[in-house]
Structures are given as C-alpha cells and as structure tokens.
Design an enzyme around this catalytic site. Structure first.
Site, mmCIF file in Angstrom:
data_model
loop_
_atom_site.group_PDB
_atom_site.id
_atom_site.type_symbol
_atom_site.label_atom_id
_atom_site.label_comp_id
_atom_site.label_asym_id
_atom_site.label_seq_id
_atom_site.Cartn_x
_atom_site.Cartn_y
_atom_site.Cartn_z
ATOM 1 N N GLY A 66 5.626 -2.194 -7.779
ATOM 2 C CA GLY A 66 4.385 -2.939 -7.978
ATOM 3 C C GLY A 66 3.765 -2.753 -9.350
ATOM 4 O O GLY A 66 3.149 -3.674 -9.888
ATOM 5 N N ASP A 98 7.049 -3.697 -0.466
ATOM 6 C CA ASP A 98 7.346 -2.977 -1.701
ATOM 7 C C ASP A 98 7.316 -1.479 -1.475
ATOM 8 O O ASP A 98 7.654 -0.714 -2.379
ATOM 9 C CB ASP A 98 6.345 -3.353 -2.800
ATOM 10 C CG ASP A 98 6.719 -2.751 -4.146
ATOM 11 O OD1 ASP A 98 7.910 -2.842 -4.508
ATOM 12 O OD2 ASP A 98 5.843 -2.193 -4.832
ATOM 13 N N GLU A 134 11.223 6.766 0.632
ATOM 14 C CA GLU A 134 11.673 5.901 -0.458
ATOM 15 C C GLU A 134 12.716 6.639 -1.283
ATOM 16 O O GLU A 134 12.405 7.717 -1.804
ATOM 17 C CB GLU A 134 10.494 5.490 -1.350
ATOM 18 C CG GLU A 134 9.514 4.594 -0.636
ATOM 19 C CD GLU A 134 8.285 4.252 -1.487
ATOM 20 O OE1 GLU A 134 7.548 3.321 -1.104
ATOM 21 O OE2 GLU A 134 8.057 4.935 -2.512
ATOM 22 N N SER A 172 0.843 -1.202 0.000
ATOM 23 C CA SER A 172 0.000 0.000 0.000
ATOM 24 C C SER A 172 0.878 1.252 0.000
ATOM 25 O O SER A 172 1.287 1.724 -1.050
ATOM 26 C CB SER A 172 -0.962 -0.021 1.181
ATOM 27 O OG SER A 172 -0.266 -0.174 2.413
ATOM 28 N N ARG A 173 1.182 1.768 1.180
ATOM 29 C CA ARG A 173 2.088 2.899 1.346
ATOM 30 C C ARG A 173 2.938 2.645 2.580
ATOM 31 O O ARG A 173 2.500 1.988 3.531
ATOM 32 C CB ARG A 173 1.333 4.220 1.510
ATOM 33 C CG ARG A 173 0.648 4.733 0.268
ATOM 34 C CD ARG A 173 1.646 5.217 -0.776
ATOM 35 N NE ARG A 173 1.002 5.922 -1.867
ATOM 36 C CZ ARG A 173 0.522 5.354 -2.949
ATOM 37 N NH1 ARG A 173 0.602 4.027 -3.080
ATOM 38 N NH2 ARG A 173 -0.047 6.066 -3.912
ATOM 39 N N HIS A 226 9.414 -0.182 -4.545
ATOM 40 C CA HIS A 226 8.118 0.336 -5.007
ATOM 41 C C HIS A 226 7.933 0.052 -6.498
ATOM 42 O O HIS A 226 7.741 0.972 -7.301
ATOM 43 C CB HIS A 226 8.001 1.837 -4.728
ATOM 44 C CG HIS A 226 6.562 2.286 -4.629
ATOM 45 N ND1 HIS A 226 6.171 3.378 -3.888
ATOM 46 C CD2 HIS A 226 5.415 1.790 -5.173
ATOM 47 C CE1 HIS A 226 4.863 3.545 -3.985
ATOM 48 N NE2 HIS A 226 4.388 2.584 -4.759
#
Length: 329
Positions: A293, A267, A272, A242-243, A291
C-alpha cells in the site's frame, strides 16, 4: 564529517545493496548507518554506538533482545502509522522514545484500495491472463465484471486512509457510507458525500464494496468474522488495507468458497506472506497483493524523511515531532 554523525541501525533493505539504496542518502544526511546484518556480525562493537533504530516495515524488529544490545539508544523511529508492532511501554521504560510517521501514507494506501476494488470488480487479473495466454485464439464474451460507478461503497474506519478512499470514490459517483468509532464533522461528510452508519451491521448489509481501513487495536482484531460476512450481499466485495488479523481468514475462506460474498481483495494477510499452501492463495475470487500500500517512491521518500526528522530530534534532545507517548492498548 561521517565520524561525527550519530549512528543509526537500519533494516537491510535500506543499506548497502538494499532495495531502497536509492533513498539511503536521506538517512545519510544525518546518520552513519549500519545494516542489521552487519550489526549482528559484532554487536558488542557496534551496539554502544547506535543512538537510533530506524524501522522500515517493522524491521529491524524492536525486540527486547536487540534493544538490550543498544545501551546508547535514544529513539525507535518507525515508518508508518501503526504501532501494533511496538511495545511502547517497554521501550519507554528503557529511556527510549518512540516515533511514527502519521500523515504521509494515506494517499498511497487509498490509491491501492481503489486499485484493488477496481481490479476485482472488473476481473482485471483474469483478463490479463487470458490476453497473454498463448492458447487464446479468440476473446471471451462472457468475462463479465461488476459495475463500480453508482455502487454503494462502505468504509469501515474513516481515518486518514478511509477519508482518502471516500474522496477517490467521488469520481465514480459511488454512494459512500461509513462506520467509525467517532463520526466525522458534517462539513467533512458533505465534502465527500458520505453518510454515517451508527451500526456496522447496517453498513455490511448495504455495501456493494466494503473497504476496511481501521487501525489495529484489541477491538479490531477479528472485526470482520463469520457473522459479519454473513450479513454482506452475495454480490459484495471485501477490500482490506488495514491489517490481516482484522479479518478472520478462516471465515473468509469459507465465505468465498460458499459464495456468501462475491470476492475479496487483500493487501494484508496474517501472516505475511501466507504459507504457500494456504487456501486463500488457491481461490479464484481472492485477489492478494504483498502489503504494498505504501510502495511508491514518493511515499517512501516522505516516510524516510519523517523517520529521520523524528530520530534526529530525539538524538539532539529536541522535541520529537511525532512522538508516540501512549503505551500499547
């Protein structure tokens, strides 16, 4: 002709020499594109030309300082579903529309969620390291993984991504449970064999693998913290697509170190990328990807096409297919 096309400001990754240059033609069909770095060389010259800001992975950032350099701007068209990086109310106050791209990222994100789950369960990265290590002379017999087939999968957030994860888990005969603000219809539950949990705590206690796929809102910041981690099985794995801020990372580090849960596969993090000395990067039971995805060519193409379609409609004064009209919560 090129000079008759409206101008669009894009992230450097999409422009000349950018990593996604192979997809730039999707943008160029409708727009004359200018990269952010080239724009900054002479904002006074380029700013009045730009009618669309096309965002890829939050870039170029739609910050007030940039938006005020774009007096002709008609639309901010962002790739992806989340809008937590956009001040929708402020952008709308400038007479600028906002759009996103729902419905095109769920498959790729769900695929990666299952990839993370499987890789963590079967210690794939450790096995890869051993297989490639020049010092390996015999194969270890004690590199044991955790069974996925028949395990209980808990899904926090049964939106597009969460539902796609449930669909994929059927191939592993997993028992699927979920917690969501709104319950899915009985037909949708039956289609994926999912059981609704009214209580998040119950879901945490029963899950062997917990996939977090909620949208980022004020209510979901820190949703999985020290208390929630303490309710999970010691053999459980947390998967977050998600976050990063949905999970309390300090609490997660403590839980992984103490064995409160078995592992985490992420992920997304905050920030980030993580600082290179962050403790999560040194934990053997934490699997982290950057990240990625939505990072498939097919998904990127679909996102960019939707970004372009939304922006082109706004510039022409037509209804924007995926306009975001509500302000940030």
């Amino acid at each position: 002709m090129e000079e008759n096309k409206p101008w669009a400001l894009v992230a450097d990754v999409l422009g000349e020499g950018g990593h996604l240059q192979a997809l730039a033609h999707v943008l160029q069909q409708h727009f004359t594109i200018i990269c952010h770095r080239d724009f900054l060389k002479d904002p006074a010259l380029h700013g009045p030309k730009v009618q669309a800001l096309l965002m890829w992975k939050y870039l170029p950032a739609a910050e007030p300082a940039l938006l005020r350099l774009l007096p002709a701007l008609r639309v901010v068209s962002s790739g992806g579903v989340g809008i937590d990086h956009l001040d929708v109310a402020f952008i709308n106050s400038l007479g600028v529309k906002v759009a996103n791209t729902p419905g095109v990222v769920a498959d790729a994100t769900a695929d990666l969620a299952m990839t993370l789950l499987l890789a963590s369960a079967r210690q794939l990265l450790e096995g890869h390291r051993i297989a490639r290590d020049p010092m390996t002379l015999s194969l270890p017999q004690d590199l044991m993984g955790h069974e996925v087939t028949g395990a209980t999968l808990g899904i926090v957030g049964m939106g597009e991504v969460g539902y796609k994860v449930a669909q994929r888990s059927k191939g592993f005969d997993m028992e699927v449970m979920y917690h969501n603000r709104n319950r899915r219809s009985r037909e949708e539950e039956q289609a994926v064999g999912a059981t609704y949990c009214q209580s998040l705590d119950e879901l945490l206690r029963r899950s062997d693998f917990l996939v977090v796929a909620v949208k980022l809102t004020p209510d979901t910041v820190g949703l999985i913290g020290r208390r929630e981690l303490s309710l999970m099985k010691r053999s459980a794995t947390l998967v977050n697509v998600s976050r990063g801020v949905v999970v309390d990372q300090e609490a997660l580090v403590r839980a992984l170190r103490a064995g409160t849960i078995r592992a985490a596969a992420l992920d997304v993090t905050h920030p980030e990328p993580l600082p290179r000395d962050h403790p999560l990067l040194r934990l053997p039971n934490a699997l982290i990807t950057p990240h990625m995805g939505i990072n498939t060519y097919a998904t990127a193409r679909r996102i960019l096409q939707r970004v372009v379609d939304n922006a082109a409609a706004a510039v022409r004064g037509l209804p924007v297919p995926n306009e975001v009209t509500r302000p940030n919560l």
